[in-house]
Design a protein around this motif. Sequence first.
Motif, PDB file in Angstrom:
ATOM      1  N   THR A  12       0.839  -1.196   0.000  1.00 11.42           N
ATOM      2  CA  THR A  12       0.000   0.000   0.000  1.00 11.42           C
ATOM      3  C   THR A  12       0.871   1.243   0.000  1.00 11.42           C
ATOM      4  OG1 THR A  12      -1.766  -1.151   1.144  1.00 11.42           O
ATOM      5  CG2 THR A  12      -1.799   1.246   1.257  1.00 11.42           C
ATOM      6  N   THR A  15       2.353   1.845  -3.371  1.00  8.60           N
ATOM      7  CA  THR A  15       1.350   2.321  -4.318  1.00  8.60           C
ATOM      8  C   THR A  15       1.119   3.813  -4.150  1.00  8.60           C
ATOM      9  OG1 THR A  15       0.293   0.166  -4.257  1.00  8.60           O
ATOM     10  CG2 THR A  15      -1.001   1.955  -5.144  1.00  8.60           C
ATOM     11  N   ASP A  29     -14.772   7.353  -6.065  1.00  6.97           N
ATOM     12  CA  ASP A  29     -13.831   6.277  -5.757  1.00  6.97           C
ATOM     13  C   ASP A  29     -12.945   6.662  -4.570  1.00  6.97           C
ATOM     14  OD1 ASP A  29     -12.687   3.789  -6.035  1.00  6.97           O
ATOM     15  OD2 ASP A  29     -11.273   4.411  -7.586  1.00  6.97           O
ATOM     16  N   ARG A  31     -12.295   5.187  -1.743  1.00  8.14           N
ATOM     17  CA  ARG A  31     -11.459   4.146  -1.146  1.00  8.14           C
ATOM     18  C   ARG A  31     -10.528   3.605  -2.216  1.00  8.14           C
ATOM     19  NH1 ARG A  31     -12.155   1.770   3.789  1.00  8.14           N
ATOM     20  NH2 ARG A  31      -9.971   1.339   3.392  1.00  8.14           N
ATOM     21  N   ALA A  32      -9.425   4.312  -2.410  1.00 10.88           N
ATOM     22  CA  ALA A  32      -8.432   3.963  -3.419  1.00 10.88           C
ATOM     23  C   ALA A  32      -7.084   4.488  -2.946  1.00 10.88           C
ATOM     24  CB  ALA A  32      -8.809   4.604  -4.758  1.00 10.88           C
ATOM     25  N   ASP A 132      -6.059   4.495   2.722  1.00 12.33           N
ATOM     26  CA  ASP A 132      -6.572   4.599   1.353  1.00 12.33           C
ATOM     27  C   ASP A 132      -7.958   5.222   1.309  1.00 12.33           C
ATOM     28  OD1 ASP A 132      -4.294   3.608   0.163  1.00 12.33           O
ATOM     29  OD2 ASP A 132      -4.995   1.539   0.199  1.00 12.33           O
ATOM     30  N   TRP A 134      -9.696   8.851   0.475  1.00 10.50           N
ATOM     31  CA  TRP A 134      -9.550  10.207  -0.047  1.00 10.50           C
ATOM     32  C   TRP A 134     -10.325  11.239   0.761  1.00 10.50           C
ATOM     33  CZ3 TRP A 134      -6.628  12.340  -3.909  1.00 10.50           C
ATOM     34  CH2 TRP A 134      -5.889  11.447  -4.677  1.00 10.50           C
TER      35      TRP A 134
END
Length: 177
Positions: A12, A15, A29, A31-32, A132, A134
């Motif tokens: 994570t 990323t 989106d 939860r990214a 993760d 936003w």
Amino acid sequence: MVALALAAWAATAATAQDVAEPSDYRMDDYRAPVPATLDRGTVIDAEEAHALWQTGEAVFIDVLPQAPKPEGLPEGTIWRDKPRPSIPGAVWLPNVGYGALADVTADYFRAGLDHATAGDPDRPVVFFCLADCWMSWNAAKRALEWNHSQVYWFPDGTDGWAFQDFPLEEIKPFPTP
């Protein structure tokens, strides 16, 4: 088991290095993977968040959304909000991390932020949610735009906090007017 959790955590974090910081709010989106930066804000990890928490100088703002009570429940149905284990002493301002806020939600956010900081835009404030998520990035960005000067963003949120075995307590949302 711990090795798997550490591997997932490292993946994570790697990323996050690949996610570019947008110029505007994230609109969907939520939860990214998130960026590793917040323009004009300070990004902190769990240890730094814990150190700020221990001093008591910073206000912690949890922005995890709260599911509304479903409409049309049969009479007599018991509804219980999902408990929110969070950083002790945090102020929970649910639903203020969306990219676009209705006026009533923006007013609620401002009132909660004003309450938490005692009206001092220079008081350090830490925004968080889950890893993760936003929503905490959006909320921190919005506080900066509202001229708060010491905005910290804790992107690992309560997931990172719990991973370090720091204390959690159940909190309730800041009341709506």
